[in-house]
Design a protein around this motif. Sequence first.
Motif, mmCIF file in Angstrom:
data_model
loop_
_atom_site.group_PDB
_atom_site.id
_atom_site.type_symbol
_atom_site.label_atom_id
_atom_site.label_comp_id
_atom_site.label_asym_id
_atom_site.label_seq_id
_atom_site.Cartn_x
_atom_site.Cartn_y
_atom_site.Cartn_z
ATOM 1 N N VAL A 346 -11.675 -0.423 -0.942
ATOM 2 C CA VAL A 346 -10.718 -1.415 -1.269
ATOM 3 C C VAL A 346 -9.567 -1.102 -2.189
ATOM 4 N N VAL A 347 -10.339 -0.607 -3.448
ATOM 5 C CA VAL A 347 -9.620 -0.193 -4.559
ATOM 6 C C VAL A 347 -8.956 0.875 -4.247
ATOM 7 N N THR A 348 -9.181 1.767 -3.478
ATOM 8 C CA THR A 348 -8.567 3.281 -3.023
ATOM 9 C C THR A 348 -7.308 2.837 -2.199
ATOM 10 N N GLY A 349 -7.494 1.656 -1.399
ATOM 11 C CA GLY A 349 -6.234 1.301 -0.565
ATOM 12 C C GLY A 349 -5.357 0.528 -1.452
ATOM 13 N N LEU A 350 -5.686 -0.083 -2.255
ATOM 14 C CA LEU A 350 -4.926 -0.711 -3.459
ATOM 15 C C LEU A 350 -3.944 0.480 -4.127
ATOM 16 N N SER A 351 -4.703 1.335 -4.339
ATOM 17 C CA SER A 351 -4.095 2.592 -5.065
ATOM 18 C C SER A 351 -2.714 3.216 -4.247
ATOM 19 N N PHE A 352 -3.059 3.299 -3.066
ATOM 20 C CA PHE A 352 -2.038 3.848 -1.857
ATOM 21 C C PHE A 352 -0.928 3.039 -2.160
ATOM 22 N N ALA A 353 -1.390 1.552 -1.924
ATOM 23 C CA ALA A 353 -0.022 0.535 -1.953
ATOM 24 C C ALA A 353 0.757 0.637 -3.157
ATOM 25 N N LEU A 354 0.128 0.778 -4.242
ATOM 26 C CA LEU A 354 0.857 0.992 -5.640
ATOM 27 C C LEU A 354 1.622 2.162 -5.647
ATOM 28 N N LEU A 355 1.134 3.133 -4.858
ATOM 29 C CA LEU A 355 1.871 4.591 -5.021
ATOM 30 C C LEU A 355 3.255 4.157 -4.648
ATOM 31 N N VAL A 356 3.626 3.141 -3.699
ATOM 32 C CA VAL A 356 5.192 2.931 -3.365
ATOM 33 C C VAL A 356 5.925 2.557 -4.564
ATOM 34 N N PRO A 357 5.565 1.507 -5.277
ATOM 35 C CA PRO A 357 6.520 1.488 -6.384
ATOM 36 C C PRO A 357 6.406 2.430 -7.588
ATOM 37 N N ALA A 358 5.131 3.172 -7.766
ATOM 38 C CA ALA A 358 4.978 4.147 -8.797
ATOM 39 C C ALA A 358 5.969 5.477 -8.271
ATOM 40 N N VAL A 359 5.788 5.690 -7.294
ATOM 41 C CA VAL A 359 6.998 6.977 -6.734
ATOM 42 C C VAL A 359 8.236 6.582 -6.640
ATOM 43 N N PHE A 360 8.807 5.260 -6.462
ATOM 44 C CA PHE A 360 9.994 4.662 -6.686
ATOM 45 C C PHE A 360 10.484 5.009 -8.054
ATOM 46 N N HIS A 361 9.675 4.495 -9.135
ATOM 47 C CA HIS A 361 9.956 4.414 -10.326
ATOM 48 C C HIS A 361 9.934 5.845 -11.050
ATOM 49 N N GLY A 362 8.980 6.735 -10.606
ATOM 50 C CA GLY A 362 8.973 8.158 -10.766
ATOM 51 C C GLY A 362 8.299 8.580 -12.042
ATOM 52 N N ASN A 363 8.381 7.929 -13.126
ATOM 53 C CA ASN A 363 7.803 8.432 -14.205
ATOM 54 C C ASN A 363 6.209 8.639 -14.379
ATOM 55 N N TYR A 364 5.785 9.748 -14.705
ATOM 56 C CA TYR A 364 4.676 10.337 -14.746
ATOM 57 C C TYR A 364 3.578 9.367 -15.537
ATOM 58 N N TRP A 365 3.771 9.187 -16.793
ATOM 59 C CA TRP A 365 2.859 8.358 -17.508
ATOM 60 C C TRP A 365 2.830 6.767 -17.267
ATOM 61 N N SER A 366 3.984 6.354 -17.185
ATOM 62 C CA SER A 366 4.042 4.877 -16.998
ATOM 63 C C SER A 366 3.603 4.332 -15.457
ATOM 64 N N ALA A 367 3.779 5.113 -14.631
ATOM 65 C CA ALA A 367 3.609 4.821 -13.238
ATOM 66 C C ALA A 367 2.773 5.740 -12.313
#
Length: 502
Positions: A346-367
């Motif tokens: 479940v935690v791993t699946g949450l991280s994949f979902a969070l990759l969507v906004p993280a990759v949209f943002h793009g910053n390495y350290w903050s996202a």
Amino acid sequence: MNQLSPEEAQGSAPPQAQTAVVWTAILASSMVFADGAIVTVAIPQMRESLHASLAEMQWVTNAYALTLSAFLLLGGAAGDAYGLRRVFMIGIACFGLTSLWCGLSQSAGMLIAARAFQGIGGALLVPGSLALISAHFPPEARGKAIGTWAAASAIAAALGPILGGWLIDVGPWQTIFWINLPVAGLALWLCWRRVPDSPAASDAPMDWIGAALAVIALGLLAYGLTALGEQEGRRVTAALATVAGMVALGVFILHEKRTAAPMMPLDLFRVPAFANVNALTLLLYFALSGALFFLPTVLIEAHGYSATEAGSVFLPFTIVMALLSRLGGAMAHRFGVRRLLTAGPVVTGLSFALLVPAVFHGNYWSAVAPVMAIMGLGMGITVAPLSTTVMNAAPGDRVGVASGINNAVSRVAGLVAVAGLGVVATLGFRQAAAWAAPEVADGFARATFGALPPGAPRSLYATGMIGGFGLVALICAAAAVASAWLGYRSVPPAGPEPVSSP
């Protein structure tokens, strides 16, 4: 994975030889463990240099995964039949020579062929690493030796993508393969000069037909799924290849049921815990492999990451996973295996979902880095109890085979993910670009993920790349969360109980 004789299992070698065994296993297996992430970091440069399509780049990864997964179980049996040390050395030599071939490839087709043979070397090499340690250490010292090997392998997996990215930034992509040559040479010399020979069991059976059927079935499935993402005119061929692969897979299962010495004993799957935990492995590693295959490319193409920076995104994931994996026993004792196999996916699946906004943002350290650390948290609390459940679900004399099957399942999951998610990435890529700029939608209608259409604005291309990856990440999130249900079913509330040998 090798079925050691009682004499081998209880035997030990002199201390100097034991040190050589551990270092040989570390050097050899590190090449294989670091390979996947290093190659994904190099995909954009390889694609540009070789003028390759997305499908060809998928095959650069999948040709290796195909032969590695199909021959992995056979590699363990080969060590039993012809001698652990001999087969291990052949695997090292094959991996090193095919790495040279990869680096000398002048076309995508040649690189794909080289990667297929490299996978065979890996299949001979990977089972031999642990088997050599088991054969040359007494039971009381074996755990420490395996722990040293596992820790060093984790470090190699963490640093490999960064080293590979740096090599790509300062030189040609071929260097990521050539770097294997000195490592393979040192491992081969150390094994030849310092590792004691082990006796071969001439009567050990080899399931060559099963291996051939596995290659045919997985190859057809991978070809069909990959071709779905290419030109419209190939859809019929893709569908036929996929159906043929499923038929071949059925023939493989029928053969494994009837043959006297199957490389994948299907009766193990009659144990519910074993069947459920392998289904969990299939879904979870499908998600993990799919997301991590496309992640470096989108960061490089959409946000201008260097190859070194793209390789470093794996570092938080690997470090957190390695640290938590070493605490797996204590966590399982405190929280129970069932809870960990449910919460981890479940935690791993949450991280994949969070990759969507993280990759949209793009910053390495903050996202990106924080999300990768969460992914490491999810996998870290899953890997150790998953292995424990596999071992406890199998009879004591078949633990090696059970572990080998689970390893092969994880490789097949990656093969299917890379082959099948290409069409998803391309669909998301086209739709995101068309939604952002309908007036240039026709320019993206025939483009594939990672290919800039002629005359298209770079900003629109970046939007399409982020959209394509986002769709892939959401599918991976769903697969990981679905695997949690299988984790819940894998173990009774009181914990796993070993199944006695009949």
